[in-house]
Scaffold this active site. Structure first.
Site, PDB file in Angstrom:
ATOM      1  N   LEU A   1      23.810  46.040  34.968  1.00  0.00           N
ATOM      2  CA  LEU A   1      22.812  46.615  35.863  1.00  0.00           C
ATOM      3  C   LEU A   1      23.503  47.439  36.940  1.00  0.00           C
ATOM      4  CD1 LEU A   1      20.759  43.329  36.228  1.00  0.00           C
ATOM      5  CD2 LEU A   1      20.100  45.314  34.874  1.00  0.00           C
ATOM      6  N   THR A   2      23.143  48.703  37.032  1.00  0.00           N
ATOM      7  CA  THR A   2      23.760  49.596  38.004  1.00  0.00           C
ATOM      8  C   THR A   2      23.404  49.157  39.418  1.00  0.00           C
ATOM      9  OG1 THR A   2      23.587  51.406  36.427  1.00  0.00           O
ATOM     10  CG2 THR A   2      23.967  51.995  38.718  1.00  0.00           C
TER      11      THR A   2
ATOM     12  N   GLN B   1      31.183  47.413  30.522  1.00  0.00           N
ATOM     13  CA  GLN B   1      30.497  48.543  29.902  1.00  0.00           C
ATOM     14  C   GLN B   1      31.080  49.844  30.419  1.00  0.00           C
ATOM     15  OE1 GLN B   1      26.317  50.016  30.760  1.00  0.00           O
ATOM     16  NE2 GLN B   1      25.952  49.074  28.760  1.00  0.00           N
TER      17      GLN B   1
ATOM     18  N   CYS C   1      22.264  55.655  28.478  1.00  0.00           N
ATOM     19  CA  CYS C   1      21.986  55.905  29.893  1.00  0.00           C
ATOM     20  C   CYS C   1      21.140  57.169  30.048  1.00  0.00           C
ATOM     21  CB  CYS C   1      23.280  56.047  30.684  1.00  0.00           C
ATOM     22  SG  CYS C   1      23.033  56.377  32.444  1.00  0.00           S
TER      23      CYS C   1
ATOM     24  N   ASP D   1      11.520  44.572  28.760  1.00  0.00           N
ATOM     25  CA  ASP D   1      10.310  43.880  29.220  1.00  0.00           C
ATOM     26  C   ASP D   1      10.322  42.380  28.970  1.00  0.00           C
ATOM     27  OD1 ASP D   1       9.514  46.447  29.824  1.00  0.00           O
ATOM     28  OD2 ASP D   1       8.266  46.673  28.038  1.00  0.00           O
TER      29      ASP D   1
ATOM     30  N   ARG E   1      15.664  44.088  33.869  1.00  0.00           N
ATOM     31  CA  ARG E   1      14.818  44.096  35.066  1.00  0.00           C
ATOM     32  C   ARG E   1      14.190  42.738  35.339  1.00  0.00           C
ATOM     33  NH1 ARG E   1      10.405  48.445  34.742  1.00  0.00           N
ATOM     34  NH2 ARG E   1      10.430  47.827  32.555  1.00  0.00           N
TER      35      ARG E   1
END
Length: 694
Positions: free
Chosen positions: A348-349, A401, A432, A536, A560
């Protein structure tokens, strides 16, 4: 006679007391159909007043109310420019607060080896006079052996023991004490700065595949090394015949054969070691300029034939030697990595930093992966990019990554990581959607060039024995999925696992993930290739449904969902909906702050860095709606939460989407923010994007 249409005052008062007919409230099913969270009516509240863009008076009133209210947090302002930030850093270095680390650690000015040449301040009295008050709590380094590495500069200096002021014998390794590894060594960084790092395995793999750099080259003046070259235009030196660290730059030259074929940027005067050598002329042909008779012509043909045969034999011998250097291991001969049934925290960035991953490990995550790092920055020895490769000792199943556009860049980065880092797998990002990444040919841009995808995966898998995985989206353009046509080949190219995000690049996050397409790819994949689904997953029911609908799916990557509620890993393992209280959520934030101070430091700079990343995380956690407040459970990730009250004041504060309230939460954990503090979240709350960006 009185007019019947005229009512007396008493009648008007009676009618005023009669309540107006209430509007029918939408049912929970209607709210869910509109993607609105069905919060119980007793918890709903009117939405907070927002300043209207077209009403300047409202803006002025809101601004005045914030300034007059002493308890209110600073208002949100725009980000500072890079020039302004650089100017402020220079001014900070000249101030007394920028104390020399050695002096702060020992409390003695004489401890600094640079003396007057040191670029930091040595004025201890001025530092103590300007230093902010200590924060509540204990120093995060008290539990470890040895003194605090920040000494007097620590914001918890009052809790230090008496022997904590003295300097321990020898340098203090903060990484070992905090349990971190994969730090960038100084000698490695210097080699990368000077472009003198050698990549024998990657170069052998590139030579074997015919992917040696084909940019313009010239010999370096005054250098006897015939193999060392420099690329015109970018100024990047590489000792292996390729543009190396600058391959992804906007003005760089592509280093792959596919780039020259697809984009037609080939040069006529390219010097390439791997190309078959030109026909070697025999000595007779070089010296003879006389006309040839028939016998001489036949003799010349025989000589040409023998020369060609010898040349081909030489080429075959060279290829055989390269084969010995980079024999591609069979997938069974590599270290077996099994992702099946494991809870995988996605890279996660910004938010997926080491302290956050430690929190997720504590809450039940099995596999963790570092933030996406750009290959070009790693090859240039940028310390900030190498920090993304850090690993904590608690991360027992850890990968990194990387993202690159060309096979030589990615292969050399993979070899560099394999040599100087401890990782279980290396993931190559080919999905990305960020514009700055795609415009350089990396990320989702590779989905439009399958031959370059093959070159990147094949060269990288040959360069190292470490497990190589890739992450992709279903396609680039909406309605044009293409991974199903490549899934059979991806395993043959050398990848052990592939993670499929169920959206195209053009969709971003504007639509729900297409899990039916992920199932289709998983069923079509070869048995040697593990397929992971992504998109999701927000409850244990989502996890169970995806696993039961497609047994061929190895596991699900959680992204997320873990940002909004990191305890999702606990829910999946315990198979329950956790109605977590605000106090339990605050304890998770306390753990994050403690891990952040250990990672970024307990001095003023480390405290503010921890605060910054905490605020970035709070911009996601505010979207969580407690289970006890919902009419329908579980919460879906695409539901828009209405304005609601929590079951206590802290829960109400945590539900706010205002940056000022996030700052208040940070002040509960890290003390008051410094004067002039501002914060703007890096990632917008909505994920919709314009069509032209796709």
């Amino acid at each position: 006679m009185e007019d019947p249409n005229v009512l007396d005052n008493t009648s008007k008062d009676v009618l005023a007391e009669v309540p107006a007919p209430a509007k029918s409230q939408p049912s929970a099913e209607e709210l869910v159909a509109k993607a609105i969270a069905p919060v119980k009516r007793e918890f709903l509240r009117p939405p907070p007043l927002r300043a209207c863009d077209g009403n300047n008076n409202n803006k002025a009133d809101d601004k005045a109310s914030v300034q007059n209210d002493g308890a209110s947090a600073p208002i949100l302002k725009e980000k500072k420019s890079k020039r302004q930030q650089k100017r402020e850093r220079r001014q900070e270095q000249k101030s007394a607060l920028h104390i020399c680390p050695e002096v702060a650690k020992s409390g003695k000015v004489s401890s600094c080896p640079y003396n007057e040449k040191c670029r930091f301040s040595h004025d201890l009295e001025a530092f103590k006079a300007q230093k902010p008050d200590d924060l509540e709590g204990m120093c995060p380094f008290l539990s470890s052996a040895g003194p605090c590495p920040y000494g007097l500069a620590c914001r918890f200096a009052g809790t230090h023991k008496d022997d904590n002021v003295e300097v321990a014998s020898g340098p203090i390794d903060r990484d070992k004490r905090s349990g971190e590894m994969n730090a960038l060594k100084k000698d490695v960084q210097k080699l990368l700065w000077k472009n003198k790092m050698k990549f024998p395995k990657a170069d052998a793999a590139l030579k074997f595949l015919g992917l040696v750099g084909q940019g313009k080259k010239k010999k370096i003046e005054g250098n006897n090394d015939d193999d060392q070259i420099v690329v015109n235009g970018s100024g990047a030196v590489d000792g292996n015949g390729c543009c190396g660290a600058t391959a992804d730059s906007s003005n760089g030259v592509d280093c792959s054969t596919e780039f020259l074929e697809e984009d037609k940027l080939g040069e006529a005067d390219v010097a390439d070691e791997l190309r078959p050598p030109k026909k070697t002329k025999c000595s007779i042909d070089e010296t003879s300029l006389m006309p040839l008779d028939n016998d001489q012509i036949h003799h010349e043909k025989d000589m040409d034939k023998s020369c060609k045969q010898s040349d081909s034999e030489t080429i075959i011998e060279n290829i055989a030697e390269d084969n010995d250097k980079c024999l591609k291991l069979h997938p069974r001969e590599k270290k077996l990595i099994d992702f099946r049934e494991k809870l995988y925290l996605a890279p996660l960035t910004t938010v997926g930093n080491l302290p956050y991953r430690r929190v997720c490990k504590f809450l039940g995550a099995d596999v963790t992966c570092g933030e996406m790092a750009m290959c070009t920055n790693l090859l240039q020895g940028q310390a900030s990019e190498w920090a993304l490769l850090r690993r904590h000792s608690s991360e027992d199943f850890f990968g990194v990554q990387i993202c690159g556009a060309y096979p030589d860049t990615v292969a050399r980065t993979v070899e560099l990581i394999d040599q100087h880092c401890t990782v279980d797998f290396i993931d190559v990002n080919m999905g990305c959607p960020i514009d700055i990444v795609v415009n350089k040919g990396a990320g989702s841009a590779l989905l439009t060039k399958p031959m370059r995808m093959k070159s990147v995966i094949d060269a990288s898998s040959r360069a190292v024995d470490t497990t190589l995985t890739i992450k992709v989206r279903t396609g680039y353009f909406e309605g044009k999925n293409r991974i199903d046509s490549l899934i059979q080949d991806i395993g043959n190219w050398g990848a052990t696992a592939v993670t499929i995000h169920g959206r195209t690049r053009q969709q971003r996050y504007s639509k729900l993930a297409d899990w039916e397409y992920i199932y289709k790819c998983a069923r079509a994949a070869p048995s040697s290739l593990q397929v992971l689904g992504n998109g999701d997953v927000f409850s244990y029911l989502d996890w169970n449904n995806h696993k039961s609908d497609c047994p061929e799916l190895s596991t699900c990557m959680i992204a997320r969902g873990a940002l909004i509620k990191p305890w999702i890993f606990t829910e999946i393992k315990e198979q329950r909906h956790w109605d977590i209280t605000s106090g339990e959520r605050l304890n998770i934030l306390k753990d994050y702050v403690r891990f952040g101070l250990e990672h970024w430091g307990s001095d003023s700079k480390g405290v503010e860095t921890t605060r910054h990343f905490l605020l970035e995380w709070l911009s996601y956690t505010c979207r969580y709606i407690p289970v006890g407040l919902l009419d329908v459970i579980p919460q879906r990730i695409n539901w828009r939460p209405p304005s609601y009250f929590g079951r206590d004041d802290l829960e109400t504060l945590m539900a706010s989407d205002s940056a000022a309230d996030w700052i208040r939460i940070s002040e509960m954990l890290l003390g008051k923010v410094p004067s002039g503090f501002t914060f703007a979240p890096k990632h917008k709350s909505n994920a919709y994007d314009r069509a032209e960006n796709g």
